[in-house]
Design a protein around this motif. Sequence first.
Motif, short mmCIF file in Angstrom:
data_model
loop_
_atom_site.label_atom_id
_atom_site.label_comp_id
_atom_site.label_asym_id
_atom_site.label_seq_id
_atom_site.Cartn_x
_atom_site.Cartn_y
_atom_site.Cartn_z
N ARG A 193 0.80 -1.40 0.07
CA ARG A 193 -0.11 -0.09 0.03
C ARG A 193 1.05 1.34 -0.03
NH1 ARG A 193 -5.61 -0.68 1.61
NH2 ARG A 193 -6.09 -2.62 0.56
N GLN A 194 2.15 1.21 -0.80
CA GLN A 194 2.75 2.35 -0.70
C GLN A 194 2.17 3.49 -1.56
OE1 GLN A 194 6.54 0.95 -2.01
NE2 GLN A 194 6.11 0.89 -4.20
N ALA A 195 1.49 3.06 -2.42
CA ALA A 195 0.71 3.84 -3.22
C ALA A 195 -0.65 4.27 -2.63
CB ALA A 195 0.57 3.65 -4.72
N HIS B 55 1.90 -5.22 7.20
CA HIS B 55 0.78 -5.18 6.40
C HIS B 55 0.71 -3.94 5.74
CE1 HIS B 55 -4.00 -6.17 6.04
NE2 HIS B 55 -3.58 -6.11 5.24
N GLY C 203 -13.19 3.96 2.73
CA GLY C 203 -13.46 3.86 4.09
C GLY C 203 -13.91 2.72 4.51
N SER D 270 -4.81 -12.02 2.40
CA SER D 270 -4.72 -11.29 3.61
C SER D 270 -5.75 -11.74 4.71
CB SER D 270 -5.29 -9.75 3.30
OG SER D 270 -4.51 -9.41 2.07
N ARG E 256 -6.31 11.78 -7.01
CA ARG E 256 -7.37 10.90 -7.06
C ARG E 256 -8.74 11.47 -6.82
NH1 ARG E 256 -8.55 6.05 -4.80
NH2 ARG E 256 -10.68 6.81 -5.23
N SER F 74 -3.76 -0.84 -8.30
CA SER F 74 -4.85 -1.53 -8.80
C SER F 74 -5.63 -2.36 -7.44
CB SER F 74 -4.66 -2.81 -9.47
OG SER F 74 -5.76 -3.40 -10.06
N ASP F 75 -6.43 -3.12 -7.59
CA ASP F 75 -7.26 -3.56 -6.41
C ASP F 75 -7.43 -5.33 -6.45
OD1 ASP F 75 -8.23 -2.59 -3.63
OD2 ASP F 75 -9.66 -4.25 -4.32
N ARG G 120 -3.56 6.48 0.14
CA ARG G 120 -3.78 7.99 0.82
C ARG G 120 -2.80 8.32 1.93
NH1 ARG G 120 -9.42 5.51 2.79
NH2 ARG G 120 -8.11 3.74 2.97
N TYR H 160 -1.09 11.66 -4.12
CA TYR H 160 -2.14 10.64 -4.40
C TYR H 160 -3.69 11.32 -4.18
CZ TYR H 160 -5.17 6.47 -3.80
OH TYR H 160 -6.29 5.78 -3.91
C1 LIG Z 1 -7.92 -6.96 1.04
C2 LIG Z 1 -7.19 -6.21 0.10
C3 LIG Z 1 -8.09 -5.14 -0.61
N1 LIG Z 1 -6.97 -4.53 -1.80
C4 LIG Z 1 -5.98 -5.12 -1.60
C5 LIG Z 1 -6.04 -6.21 -0.63
C6 LIG Z 1 -4.82 -6.80 -0.18
C7 LIG Z 1 -3.90 -6.17 0.63
C8 LIG Z 1 -4.27 -5.83 2.22
O1 LIG Z 1 -4.46 -7.05 2.86
O2 LIG Z 1 -4.35 -4.75 2.32
C9 LIG Z 1 -4.69 -4.89 -2.62
C10 LIG Z 1 -4.23 -3.57 -2.89
N2 LIG Z 1 -5.21 -2.41 -3.04
C11 LIG Z 1 -4.59 -1.40 -3.57
C12 LIG Z 1 -3.18 -1.94 -3.93
C13 LIG Z 1 -2.29 -1.02 -4.42
C14 LIG Z 1 -0.86 -1.16 -4.59
C15 LIG Z 1 -0.29 -0.68 -3.34
O3 LIG Z 1 0.32 0.45 -3.18
O4 LIG Z 1 0.17 -1.51 -2.41
C16 LIG Z 1 -3.31 -3.14 -3.56
C17 LIG Z 1 -1.91 -4.17 -3.57
C18 LIG Z 1 -5.24 0.04 -3.74
C19 LIG Z 1 -6.40 0.47 -3.00
N3 LIG Z 1 -7.50 -0.21 -2.49
C20 LIG Z 1 -8.21 0.47 -2.14
C21 LIG Z 1 -7.54 1.82 -1.57
C22 LIG Z 1 -8.23 2.92 -0.86
C23 LIG Z 1 -9.23 3.72 -1.84
C24 LIG Z 1 -9.13 5.13 -1.86
O5 LIG Z 1 -7.80 5.87 -1.92
O6 LIG Z 1 -10.19 5.83 -1.64
C25 LIG Z 1 -6.31 1.80 -2.19
C26 LIG Z 1 -5.36 2.92 -2.39
C27 LIG Z 1 -9.50 0.15 -1.53
C28 LIG Z 1 -9.56 -0.99 -0.59
N4 LIG Z 1 -9.62 -2.20 -1.44
C29 LIG Z 1 -9.58 -3.40 -0.22
C30 LIG Z 1 -9.60 -2.61 1.00
C31 LIG Z 1 -9.83 -3.26 2.38
C32 LIG Z 1 -9.72 -1.35 0.76
C33 LIG Z 1 -9.59 -0.11 1.52
C34 LIG Z 1 -10.67 0.60 2.01
C35 LIG Z 1 -10.78 1.91 2.67
O7 LIG Z 1 -10.10 2.08 3.72
O8 LIG Z 1 -11.11 2.81 2.04
C36 LIG Z 1 -9.46 -4.68 -0.63
#
Ligand SMILES: Cc1c2[nH]c(c1CCC(=O)O)Cc1[nH]c(c(CCC(=O)O)c1C)Cc1[nH]c(c(CCC(=O)O)c1C)Cc1[nH]c(c(C)c1CCC(=O)O)C2
Length: 362
Positions: free
Chosen positions: A45-47, A338, A111, A224, A58, A93-94, A49, A54
């Motif tokens: 999640r280096q890329a 994590h 959120g 995860s 976004r 991506s996601d 919020r 970012y």
């Molecule tokens: C379980 C899981 C998800 N998504 C992901 C996982 C596995 C990793 C982990 O365990 O954290 C994987 C993921 N999601 C995202 C990435 C991008 C690459 C990176 O920088 O790591 C990666 C590798 C971007 C994202 N995916 C998401 C965001 C936040 C969206 C935003 O910026 O509005 C990002 C940057 C949304 C997302 N998508 C998911 C969650 C739990 C959330 C967060 C919801 C929130 O708190 O708003 C499902």
Amino acid sequence: MAPMSTTITGRARGGEPASGGPADSPFVRACRRQPVPHTPVWFMRQAGRSLPEYREIRAGIPMLESCRRPELVCEITMQPVRRHGVDAAILFSDIVVPVAAAGIDLDIVPGTGPVVADPVRTAADVERLRPITVDDVSFVDEAVRLLVAELGDTPLIGFAGAPFTLASYLVEGGPSRNHVRTKALMYGAPEVWHALCGRLAEITAEFLRVQIRAGVSAVQLFDSWAGALSEADYREYVLPHSTAVLTGLADTGVPRIHFGVGTAELLGAMGEAGADVVGVDWRTPLDAATVRIGPDKAVQGNLDPCLLFAPWPVIEAEVRRILHEGQAAPGHVFNLGHGVLPETDPEVLTRVVELVHDLSAR
Ligand SMILES: Cc1c2[nH]c(c1CCC(=O)O)Cc1[nH]c(c(CCC(=O)O)c1C)Cc1[nH]c(c(CCC(=O)O)c1C)Cc1[nH]c(c(C)c1CCC(=O)O)C2
């Protein structure tokens, strides 16, 4: 960052590292358990919020929509590379992107996380998941190609969600604390469970193959939420499907990382799924993890993301400890245990990168 002036020739094929290029980077070398000039570091999640740039780019664009715009994906993926000097980029991506491409109506709610309109709970529901091809995720193919050209010698990590973690979102309909409905399906209708995970494994494998063909240097399979399971249940209900994904990519020669949270009891089994590198959360010291995983795999981890909110001397001591414990493994990629929390001060992340590089320089 050196701009890429020629075509990409440095990528490893069939496990043979070429000289120069991302395939010879400290990150890929550590994944392959080869000697490195310093311990490589990147952050899950280096890329996202934690970075003001970012949040700015976004603004007003929904998450899934952002993932479908290759230029935007490219820019967001580059942001932490430029800012922190990390040793690898991870595609923005996601994990639910391929599931949406497979025909499931879902959204990513700020959120909250992924929310599925009609949860998948029956054999008929499973039929709604169709196989994907590159045409369903052509935006990913395009984004990876743009990034590989822009990143030069810095490797790009592709990723996907593992069948259990994806199934949990699909069955629950959204994020879940106890995965009750998921486990009810697993124990109560194992044939439906295995059919669901079988389909997810196929979708995941194709999604990763698209990224590998487009040029990623490594892939990470995120399971995860696998830590919610006992080892026996993990082996029976999950391991065959994750193994199908990871061993199915062996012919690509691209290093495979397998990660989950709360997986202390599962580390050995997760390694058996066919990973080259096992991701470890902060609960298990890396030397203890190596005993469980075995001597033929590298480890990735494992600073507690909450530690980034501690005073600097505390962070420094923890980074030293982790680097020391990581020496027990045949390869170590420094990371958090994590993802980066949104409230994290990005300057602390940059300092951690510098510290890891300084302390591990050989
Ligand atoms: C379980 C899981 C998800 N998504 C992901 C996982 C596995 C990793 C982990 O365990 O954290 C994987 C993921 N999601 C995202 C990435 C991008 C690459 C990176 O920088 O790591 C990666 C590798 C971007 C994202 N995916 C998401 C965001 C936040 C969206 C935003 O910026 O509005 C990002 C940057 C949304 C997302 N998508 C998911 C969650 C739990 C959330 C967060 C919801 C929130 O708190 O708003 C499902």
